[in-house]
Design an enzyme around this catalytic site. Structure first.
Site, PDB file in Angstrom:
ATOM      1  N   TRP A 201      40.089  17.451   9.901  1.00 16.46           N
ATOM      2  CA  TRP A 201      41.420  16.860   9.671  1.00 16.46           C
ATOM      3  C   TRP A 201      42.460  17.866  10.134  1.00 16.46           C
ATOM      4  O   TRP A 201      42.098  18.934  10.627  1.00 16.46           O
ATOM      5  CB  TRP A 201      41.578  16.497   8.180  1.00 16.46           C
ATOM      6  CG  TRP A 201      42.461  15.297   8.024  1.00 16.46           C
ATOM      7  CD1 TRP A 201      43.803  15.288   7.718  1.00 16.46           C
ATOM      8  CD2 TRP A 201      42.080  13.929   8.219  1.00 16.46           C
ATOM      9  NE1 TRP A 201      44.257  13.993   7.708  1.00 16.46           N
ATOM     10  CE2 TRP A 201      43.231  13.144   8.012  1.00 16.46           C
ATOM     11  CE3 TRP A 201      40.884  13.292   8.557  1.00 16.46           C
ATOM     12  CZ2 TRP A 201      43.223  11.750   8.128  1.00 16.46           C
ATOM     13  CZ3 TRP A 201      40.873  11.910   8.671  1.00 16.46           C
ATOM     14  CH2 TRP A 201      42.034  11.152   8.456  1.00 16.46           C
ATOM     15  N   ASP A 202      43.739  17.510   9.992  1.00 16.27           N
ATOM     16  CA  ASP A 202      44.720  18.463  10.514  1.00 16.27           C
ATOM     17  C   ASP A 202      44.949  19.648   9.576  1.00 16.27           C
ATOM     18  O   ASP A 202      45.744  20.529   9.852  1.00 16.27           O
ATOM     19  CB  ASP A 202      46.038  17.785  10.942  1.00 16.27           C
ATOM     20  CG  ASP A 202      46.758  17.054   9.833  1.00 16.27           C
ATOM     21  OD1 ASP A 202      46.276  17.082   8.682  1.00 16.27           O
ATOM     22  OD2 ASP A 202      47.820  16.442  10.113  1.00 16.27           O
ATOM     23  N   ASN A 465      45.347   4.897   3.519  1.00 21.04           N
ATOM     24  CA  ASN A 465      46.400   5.842   3.897  1.00 21.04           C
ATOM     25  C   ASN A 465      46.869   5.567   5.311  1.00 21.04           C
ATOM     26  O   ASN A 465      46.085   5.739   6.268  1.00 21.04           O
ATOM     27  CB  ASN A 465      45.875   7.278   3.819  1.00 21.04           C
ATOM     28  CG  ASN A 465      46.888   8.290   4.345  1.00 21.04           C
ATOM     29  OD1 ASN A 465      47.906   8.550   3.713  1.00 21.04           O
ATOM     30  ND2 ASN A 465      46.630   8.838   5.533  1.00 21.04           N
ATOM     31  N   GLU A 466      48.081   5.074   5.440  1.00 23.75           N
ATOM     32  CA  GLU A 466      48.820   5.004   6.719  1.00 23.75           C
ATOM     33  C   GLU A 466      48.271   4.010   7.735  1.00 23.75           C
ATOM     34  O   GLU A 466      48.662   4.054   8.898  1.00 23.75           O
ATOM     35  CB  GLU A 466      48.946   6.402   7.351  1.00 23.75           C
ATOM     36  CG  GLU A 466      49.729   7.365   6.459  1.00 23.75           C
ATOM     37  CD  GLU A 466      49.984   8.729   7.065  1.00 23.75           C
ATOM     38  OE1 GLU A 466      49.342   9.083   8.057  1.00 23.75           O
ATOM     39  OE2 GLU A 466      50.858   9.442   6.529  1.00 23.75           O
ATOM     40  N   GLU A 563      54.871  11.066   0.663  1.00 21.01           N
ATOM     41  CA  GLU A 563      54.396  12.203   1.477  1.00 21.01           C
ATOM     42  C   GLU A 563      55.561  12.781   2.257  1.00 21.01           C
ATOM     43  O   GLU A 563      56.313  12.040   2.890  1.00 21.01           O
ATOM     44  CB  GLU A 563      53.355  11.753   2.517  1.00 21.01           C
ATOM     45  CG  GLU A 563      51.933  11.737   2.055  1.00 21.01           C
ATOM     46  CD  GLU A 563      50.955  11.555   3.227  1.00 21.01           C
ATOM     47  OE1 GLU A 563      51.257  12.003   4.347  1.00 21.01           O
ATOM     48  OE2 GLU A 563      49.908  10.945   2.998  1.00 21.01           O
TER      49      GLU A 563
END
Ligand code: BMA
Length: 889
Positions: A201-202, A465-466, A563
């Site tokens: 992930w980032d 999520n998103e 977020e």
């Protein structure tokens, strides 16, 4: 309209059964045999064979047995990529007692298999698994034998499985096919039901785990076995009455009649039902109407009240035998998500009402606390959640790219009053909708809702999520002609499956299809809104790394910020164990390797350079550690500005926007030692941001900001009662520790749960009135006080220029004396000058300072240090370093 229950029939039925306490000798005696513990593990060609702990995973086992070094060391995430490309087999031998074998039914229970496996018992395949988030109950009585039994779990490489599923789905791509190169991850994670961030992930490494990540056991019984008990308290406001919807899943050896008694003794509520237990695993629903005369104590979020609970007792009888006897905690609270028109604003409100009271959500986002879940110990969870509470948080969002957390996580949230926004585990991607994929997701959702719904801490479910945003704003360049296919898949998964299951199983809390979303407006627009980031509706995720974060005008005035955030580096003591000397510079290979967000290291420096001089020491190590410090200063100040903006926006509508009722910054915790948006480093050390959060999430907070040269101070209060407060604003010169002047405003009413402007004056007039001050030479501190002059909430500061332009800012030469008192260690500081962002660090001595990262405008200040292991004055004094802004240049 439901009927109100006027009286209780239970006393009568209770007589029928008489006193059950004497029946325990007749109780059904299920036999349980744990199969957790030492297993053997081998890879596909047998070149590796080693003992392996269950619960556990392949990576942990290889490390524990010395086959690989710490996977988090330097570049090991890439060096040990081969582990997840191989297939692995877990094996154990066990014997069972005759008593167990003679039971009518024997279940082999896997609480969690990660992920794609074939399970065989004594050479017979008993299950194939494909979902990390499911529990598997297998009926195995007839396969067990005397003497040794062999249980084998053969795991397929998750990376290869995902890629094969992608190939099988040839008709159209399901993006993103692979993570960006900077993440050094694996592809097609959306094709496998496992922790999505385990393919990188980032903020995290690629460690696609494999293993038995939860317990394994045999459960044997003659009559029945309780698989799951859940209870949902529901409040009927028209009758002012609580009822408890109780659901249990029971596995019965044979169909039998029985009775079930449900009671909460503390509130004198009891009910008995006759029921037929059908053979096999079935669900049973009962209702307990809570005695109307009992004064129930409600569960409240942290900062709003206590978290009391009651004991729910469930007993089942059959022919006079006690066949079921269990107890669980019950907490009473209501939650509503209010989306209604607001006067003076287009759109809809978006806020939570807990027990009828609007509550501002203050907190952060939770990610997996370790790549290897078996290493997330109770201590790790407790420490992180306690850190959240100690920073005055009342909410966490369990982000949809990780795992549904372990039971203890939610137990602790219940206990600590942390509200949980629970995502389902889908993130930043499109997902396939083949039948078997939908079926496994359905089972996952059913099980997770059943497992988690009794927790009062969970206040909302969110489908993903998103992914609404990804579709709406076309993250993946989907050609217009193909869009309907993706929309159809989206609706199929989240709306027609997940949403319907959740709504059927849990009527006690709201469900949103995505986060961020426009909520009711997204639904109105067919579940995918044209702009899911619309500040007039729902929640918003907002990131901007290039705009000046000190300028609050760059932030969207949203209804709810779920977020937002900025990156920083962890401290040197956290990086040191996973790096070597050549790594310790900001432009090293290591430094860029650990950064998984494109351009992240550069972005941090550019943002920092807007207001601070960057470190320029000629000593390379000092320059590196100073740079780590500056990134933390930048992050703390940015997130502070943004959070304060949201908190002060709760009572206002400006240009049609406002009534912000939530601020959950990204992100609370870290998965490894690397730069990220977290406020707590891997290992539990607080970054400067977390120390700032303790202040900016305080129940009563003064917020200062400027608009067109006018300085405002707002009083923000989360309290239930009204206050009368004034602001005291003190002007300091950068050159002097004695204040130049202090101004106070008149006392104003500050209602509970509101933000009120209590001070307003142009900076020009303020400075002119104070004499010998300019924007460059002076700064402001301020606090709130009541009519008796008592301070309410923390003090705060406002800089009139960037510190890099401040005139007269000197090196403060702070000295410190560590002492041991009865209550713990103290550090007495002495400063020779105004010192911004004073940072105390005791390296790898774990613990926490009572205050850190502060602005020192006094000669003396004493800070406590709570050590998490035994230490001494000598060790602390030796390890202590003190850095403030001017020490880095
Ligand atoms: C959001 C999150 C995460 C990510 C974070 C920082 O998109 O949902 O996916 O880690 O921003 O980029």
């Amino acid at each position: 309209m439901e009927q109100c229950v006027k009286y209780f029939c239970c006393a009568l039925l209770w007589l029928f059964f008489g006193d059950v306490s004497g029946l325990s000798s007749l109780t059904e005696q299920p036999v349980e045999l744990s199969l957790s513990g030492k297993w053997r593990l081998s890879n596909s060609n047998g070149s590796l064979s080693l003992p392996a702990e269950v619960p556990g995973c392949v990576h942990s086992a290889l490390q524990q047995q010395g086959h690989i070094p710490n996977p988090y060391f330097r570049f090991n995430d890439v060096s040990y990529r081969w582990i997840a490309l191989d297939n692995w087999t877990y094996t154990t031998m066990f014997t069972v007692s005759t008593q167990l074998r003679l039971k009518q039914k024997v279940l082999l229970v896997f609480d969690g298999v990660d992920t794609v496996a074939s399970i065989s018992l004594n050479g017979v395949i008993v299950a194939k698994t494909d979902n990390m988030f499911r529990r598997y109950d297998l009926s195995v009585r007839d396969l067990l034998k005397d003497g040794d039994n062999m249980l084998e779990v053969s795991l397929l490489s998750p990376v290869i499985f995902a890629s094969e599923r992608r190939k099988a789905h040839s008709s159209y791509r399901v993006p993103p096919e692979c993570p960006p190169d900077v993440q050094k991850g694996e592809c097609h994670v959306n094709f496998i039901r496992k922790e999505q961030s385990s393919f990188s992930w980032d903020w995290g490494p690629s460690f696609p785990t494999m293993g038995l990540w939860k317990g394994v056991r045999l459960e044997a019984f003659d009559v029945l076995q309780l698989v799951q008990l859940s209870s949902l308290p529901l409040y009927n406001s028209s009758c002012s009455q609580w009822r408890l919807e109780i659901e249990f899943i029971v596995d019965a050896a044979q169909t039998k009649y029985g009775q079930v008694t449900i009671s909460i003794p503390e509130v004198d509520s009891k009910q008995t039902y006759k029921t037929q237990f059908l053979q096999g695993k079935k669900k049973y629903n009962f209702t307990l109407h809570v005695n109307k005369n009992s004064q129930l104590k409600l569960w409240w979020p942290n900062g709003h009240g206590d978290q009391p609970f009651y004991h729910l007792t469930v007993r089942g009888f059959q022919d006079g035998f006690l066949i079921l006897n269990t107890e669980s905690k019950v907490f009473f609270r209501t939650v509503e998500l209010i989306q209604e028109p607001i006067i003076g604003s287009p759109g809809l409100s978006f806020y939570f009402r807990i027990n009828g009271k609007p509550v501002f959500l203050k907190g952060s986002n939770w990610i997996p606390a370790h790549s290897f879940q078996d290493q997330v110990t109770p201590d790790v969870l407790r420490n992180l959640l306690q850190s959240a509470v100690d920073a005055n948080m009342n909410a966490l969002r369990v982000w949809g790219g990780g795992v549904y957390e372990q039971d203890l996580f939610y137990d602790l949230c219940d206990e600590m009053g942390i509200m949980v926004w629970q995502d389902f585990m889908f993130a930043c991607a499109m997902y396939p909708t083949e039948d078997d994929f939908i079926q496994t997701v359905r089972e996952e959702v059913i099980q997770q809702v059943q497992r988690l719904k009794s927790h009062p801490s969970i206040i909302i479910w969110s489908g993903n999520n998103e992914n609404e945003a990804a579709l709406a704003t076309d993250w993946f360049n989907i050609p217009a002609s193909q869009r309907p296919t993706y929309i159809k898949d989206y609706l199929e998964l989240y709306v027609n499956n997940i949403r319907l299951i959740v709504q059927e199983k849990d009527k006690s809390r709201p469900f949103l299809v995505s986060s961020p979303t426009n909520g009711a407006e997204s639904e109105h627009e067919g579940w995918v809104a044209a702009n899911p980031y619309d500040p007039h509706y729902g929640d918003v995720h907002f990131y901007s790394y290039v705009l000046d974060c000190w300028d609050w005008k760059t932030f969207p005035r949203t209804r709810f910020a779920s977020e937002y955030g900025f990156q920083s580096w962890p401290s040197f003591s956290t990086l040191q164990p996973v790096s070597i000397k050549e790594d310790w510079s900001y432009d090293s290979h290591f430094t860029s390797h650990r950064q998984h967000h494109e351009g992240g290291n550069q972005q941090m420096l550019l943002q920092a350079a807007l207001h601070f001089n960057l470190p320029n020491s000629t000593d390379p190590l000092k320059r590196f550690t100073d740079t780590l410090y500056v990134t933390q200063v930048m992050q703390a100040q940015c997130v502070k500005t943004q959070t304060e903006f949201y908190r002060r926006s709760q009572s206002e509508i400006i240009d049609g926007k406002g009534h912000t009722m939530g601020a959950l910054y990204w992100q609370l915790n870290d998965i490894w030692q690397a730069p990220s948006w977290s406020s707590i480093e891997f290992g539990g050390k607080w970054k400067m941001l977390h120390n700032f959060a303790q202040n900016f999430f305080a129940s009563v907070l003064p917020v200062g900001f400027e608009e067109d040269d006018t300085l405002f101070v707002y009083a923000v209060s989360d309290l239930s009662h009204d206050l009368k407060l004034r602001a005291a604003v003190t002007v300091y010169s950068w050159t002097d520790l004695d204040p130049v002047c202090t101004l106070t405003s008149p006392l104003l009413p500050v209602p509970g749960g509101a933000a009120v402007a209590v001070f307003k004056q142009t900076v020009t007039a303020l400075l002119a009135g104070c004499g010998r001050c300019t924007r460059l030479s002076c700064l402001l501190t301020f606090h709130l006080e009541d009519s008796s002059g008592d301070r309410q909430g923390p003090s705060n500061h406002h800089f009139l220029c960037s510190p890099k332009h401040a005139q007269g800012l000197q090196k403060p030469n702070i000295t410190a004396k560590v002492q041991e008192e009865k209550t713990g260690f103290t550090v007495a500081l002495h400063s020779a000058a105004v010192a911004p962002f004073v940072w105390l660090d005791v390296g790898n001595i774990p613990g926490r300072f009572s205050s850190n990262g502060f602005l020192m405008v006094s000669r003396n200040k004493t800070v406590d240090f709570a050590a998490w292991r035994p230490t001494s004055v000598a060790e602390l004094s030796r390890s202590l370093t003190i850095t403030s802004l001017t020490d880095v240049y």
